[in-house]
Design a protein around this motif. Structure first.
Motif: not given
Length: 341
Positions: A93-110
């Motif tokens: 998803i991303a090469l770091d944890l913050p970017g990964t968590l942010s993207a997963i959060g957008e998917v979950e929210a949507a």
């Protein structure tokens, strides 16, 4: 069904070919940072090329497949989620944890779908290993030995963008280890060597790595990775239990020779790379994505699975740098992964 494919490099081309001939996919819209590359592929497949990403979303698609450079994954996942579109994305998803968590959060929210491209879950051999472990055929699983060895290293320019050996290559082993065993990693101890080609040292990476992982059931797993294995492309997993022992990836193309007088001969046509070795698995994961989009099956590999594999990779990289054991509890994202579960 109309699917947008963003990125038409090596893996994007393979995915586009698979989708173009799928009976449930009516058409594709292809785009790439190199517009001429997308146009050429679209012409060969009889599909449509778009000037850029904006047109993918503006022209209207039912789903999106992301095979761009890693740096663009998280942003595109978020864009698709906000558009209400299901997404298939190549790891990570991303090469770091913050970017990964942010993207997963957008998917979950949507409330949309994100299927990650960990193709080994669709390989026949790994599927058989999972069944053997889950059925109890092996008894208590005490040892797992896994390896991924590339015949030739990637281009030097790719190394600084890859995230390193653990995040780029061995992350597949981390994911499939969890998938086959049904266990979580508790702690890791990792080491790496940069004694090979100078380009690895210049990129701050290693060309060879090893890790000892302890799983939550007490199973010990050893994983090794190498970027330069002249005999061929070698991916295997051995699983040893109190009742039986099995191996994934041992066939007449495995690039290994026995020194025993009665041992099997060296392979005549050893595997040369991951696209050849896992060709059927790549096709199967895209077929599964179409079924997910059609509502015919649950998501086989969602964002939280990718998050857990990345956390293991992060722990290994930390262990390598600091030369110490690292518990997974030290790595951010554990609480988020449990919340998503």
């Amino acid at each position: 069904m109309r699917i947008g494919v963003i990125g038409t490099g090596r893996i994007g081309t393979i995915h586009a070919r698979t989708l173009s001939r799928h009976r449930d996919v009516g058409s594709l819209i292809l785009t790439d940072a190199d517009a001429s590359r997308a146009q050429e592929l679209a012409h060969r497949l009889g599909e449509t090329a778009a000037p850029g990403v904006e047109e993918i979303f503006r022209w209207g698609v039912d789903a999106v497949v992301i095979t761009t450079a890693t740096s663009a994954h998280a942003e595109l996942i978020g864009r698709a989620a906000r558009s209400g579109l299901p997404v298939f994305c190549e790891k990570p998803i991303a090469l770091d944890l913050p970017g990964t968590l942010s993207a997963i959060g957008e998917v979950e929210a949507a409330g949309t779908v994100l299927q990650m491209g960990f193709q080994r879950r669709f390989d026949t051999g790994y599927g058989g290993a999972r069944e053997a472990v889950r059925s109890g055929r092996l008894g208590r699983l005490h040892t797992v030995r896994a390896l991924t060895s590339d015949q030739a290293p990637p281009p030097a320019g790719w190394l600084p963008l890859s995230g390193g050996l653990y995040r780029d290559t061995l992350i597949h082993d981390f994911d499939v280890l969890r998938w086959v065993t049904g266990r979580e990693v508790v702690d890791v101890y990792a080491a790496g060597s940069d004694a090979g080609p100078a380009m690895f040292r210049e990129a701050g990476d290693v060309d060879t790595g090893a890790a000892l992982l302890t799983l939550d059931g007490g199973t010990l797993a050893t994983l090794t990775g190498a970027r330069l294995n002249g005999a061929g492309y070698d991916v295997r997993m051995e699983l040893a239990g109190e009742l039986d022992q099995i191996v994934v990836g041992l066939d007449d193309r495995t690039p290994i020779a026995s020194t025993e007088p009665t041992g099997p001969p060296a392979a005549d046509r050893p595997w040369t790379g991951f696209l050849e070795r896992f060709g059927p698995a790549y096709e199967a994961e895209l077929n599964a994505f179409v079924e997910v989009v059609r509502g015919e099956r649950p998501n086989p590999c969602d964002g939280r699975e990718a998050l857990q594999a990345l956390r293991v990779a992060e722990a290994c990289e930390l262990s390598r740098r600091e030369r110490r054991p690292v518990r997974l509890a030290e790595i951010a994202g554990g609480a988020a992964a449990r919340a998503f579960a």
